[in-house]
Design a protein around this motif. Structure first.
Motif, PDB file in Angstrom:
ATOM      1  N   TYR A  54      -9.042  -4.817  -4.192  1.00 47.00           N
ATOM      2  CA  TYR A  54      -8.133  -4.595  -2.774  1.00 47.00           C
ATOM      3  C   TYR A  54      -6.752  -4.450  -1.848  1.00 47.00           C
ATOM      4  N   ASN A  61      -4.801  -3.294   6.315  1.00 47.63           N
ATOM      5  CA  ASN A  61      -4.375  -2.327   4.796  1.00 47.63           C
ATOM      6  C   ASN A  61      -3.788  -1.153   5.679  1.00 47.63           C
ATOM      7  N   SER A  80      -3.922   2.066   3.521  1.00 46.51           N
ATOM      8  CA  SER A  80      -4.397   3.424   2.484  1.00 46.51           C
ATOM      9  C   SER A  80      -5.166   4.236   2.638  1.00 46.51           C
ATOM     10  N   TYR A  81      -5.663   4.116   3.849  1.00 52.24           N
ATOM     11  CA  TYR A  81      -7.265   4.787   4.397  1.00 52.24           C
ATOM     12  C   TYR A  81      -5.605   5.763   4.949  1.00 52.24           C
ATOM     13  N   TYR A 138     -12.536   4.579  -2.457  1.00 49.24           N
ATOM     14  CA  TYR A 138     -12.753   4.162  -0.746  1.00 49.24           C
ATOM     15  C   TYR A 138     -13.884   3.877  -0.211  1.00 49.24           C
ATOM     16  N   ILE A 189     -11.045   0.894   2.681  1.00 46.27           N
ATOM     17  CA  ILE A 189      -9.901   1.436   1.897  1.00 46.27           C
ATOM     18  C   ILE A 189     -10.359   1.389   0.690  1.00 46.27           C
ATOM     19  N   GLU A 190      -8.344   1.360   0.087  1.00 49.40           N
ATOM     20  CA  GLU A 190      -8.871   2.214  -1.523  1.00 49.40           C
ATOM     21  C   GLU A 190      -8.787   0.139  -2.494  1.00 49.40           C
ATOM     22  N   VAL A 194      -6.753   4.404  -8.671  1.00 47.15           N
ATOM     23  CA  VAL A 194      -7.570   3.972  -7.848  1.00 47.15           C
ATOM     24  C   VAL A 194      -8.935   4.927  -7.922  1.00 47.15           C
ATOM     25  N   ASP A 221       0.670  -1.499   0.279  1.00 55.03           N
ATOM     26  CA  ASP A 221       0.151  -0.172  -0.172  1.00 55.03           C
ATOM     27  C   ASP A 221       0.951   1.044  -0.271  1.00 55.03           C
ATOM     28  N   ASN A 222       1.450   1.004   0.252  1.00 52.99           N
ATOM     29  CA  ASN A 222       3.047   2.288   0.705  1.00 52.99           C
ATOM     30  C   ASN A 222       4.488   2.197   0.793  1.00 52.99           C
TER      31      ASN A 222
END
Length: 313
Positions: free
Chosen positions: A309, A130, A132-133, A213, A201-202, A210, A75-76
């Motif tokens: 996702y 996750n 992504s948020y 969410y 989440i993405e 993307v 995710d990051n």
């Protein structure tokens, strides 16, 4: 697109293929690989967009994927700390599971194994969930502290009853602790990753764009991971107990009572060694969800019928 996401989307693998993939990613050497080697592998994958589709026969590409998938968060794109990489789950938790299932003589002897197990599990779930948020560091710390305290309390409570009321039947001594460990392992995932279904989440298309969410995708990701964790720790605790139950009735046990603990520890490590890749392989790393199952604002933002996702580990 993040290389790890690109790989999992492109490779539509069966359970067996995912299992074989995870046996490679869980290689203990992935815990000590240098940052320099990881960066070189990532650079190779970033400059080779077709690496997921072809070139898998190239050992250099294979090694690059192994390092990237086992050490970098999809995710990051940040490096996962060594103690909380997927390959670290077995060596860290197997001894804790073994100690947690030992017969209770004094409650004090159970506090450290239970607290250690749920502390590690909580941090592992947060780190590999996750990402992504949006979340602030203090939110994760406060959430983790609360989950650790509550999980440890519920893990110790039946042991307290066992000691106080001298409950020594097979059901109370062997079966109930296994059930509680399995259920709390699943609830630990749900609690430590509770922000995912709350904030969403993405979700992305097959090209990695993307779309939005989704809280529903977050709930599905947490549910699938919790299910796999129940299977992992439930099985890893149950099978050694079953073996021990029958082993106590053998002549060898009467001659060498100390051998029981060697058997239980060895059995716990062997079962977990099999169940860790199995539990990681039950559901795909990058999950798929029908667009019709998502929120209306996401449905109106794309014409795709299927979105993706990150489920987390």
């Amino acid at each position: 697109m993040e290389p790890n996401v690109r790989f999992w989307i492109a490779e539509r693998q069966s359970f067996i293929q995912r299992f074989l993939q995870w046996t490679e990613l869980l290689d203990p050497t992935n815990l000590v690989v240098s940052i320099e080697k990881i960066e070189k592998s990532r650079q190779l994958l970033l400059t080779n967009e077709d690496a997921a589709k072809g070139d898998l026969e190239d050992k250099r590409i294979q090694e690059a994927w192994k390092r990237s998938l086992s050490t970098v968060h999809p995710d990051n794109s940040k490096l996962i700390p060594s103690p909380f990489r997927p390959a670290a789950l077995l060596p860290f938790t197997a001894p804790m599971v073994f100690l947690s299932m030992l017969p209770v003589k004094k409650l004090k002897s159970m506090i450290l194994p239970q607290a250690s197990f749920y502390t590690y599990s909580t941090i592992f779930n947060i780190v590999n969930g996750n990402a992504s948020y949006a979340r602030r560091p203090h939110e994760s710390i406060l959430l983790g502290a609360g989950v650790i305290a509550s999980s440890t309390f519920f893990g110790l409570f039946p042991r307290l009853l066992q000691v106080k009321f001298s409950l020594s039947s097979v059901l109370n001594r062997n079966v109930i602790p296994v059930l509680i460990l399995a259920q709390l392992s699943g609830m630990n995932v749900v609690a430590s990753r509770s922000l995912e279904p709350m904030r969403g989440i993405e979700v992305m298309d097959k090209k990695g764009n993307v779309i939005g969410y989704s809280r529903k995708a977050g709930a599905k990701a947490v549910k699938d991971t919790a299910t796999s964790r129940v299977a992992l720790f439930g099985t890893s605790a149950l099978i050694p107990e079953v073996f021990s139950y029958f082993f106590k009735r053998t002549q060898f046990f009467l001659q060498c009572p100390w051998s029981l603990w060697t058997l239980k520890l060895s059995c716990t490590i062997l079962v977990m060694g099999l169940m860790v890749p199995v539990s990681f392989s039950v559901f795909p790393q990058i999950g798929r969800i029908q667009c019709s199952e998502l929120e209306k604002e996401i449905q109106s933002a794309t014409e795709e019928t299927e979105l993706f996702y990150n489920r987390g580990v």
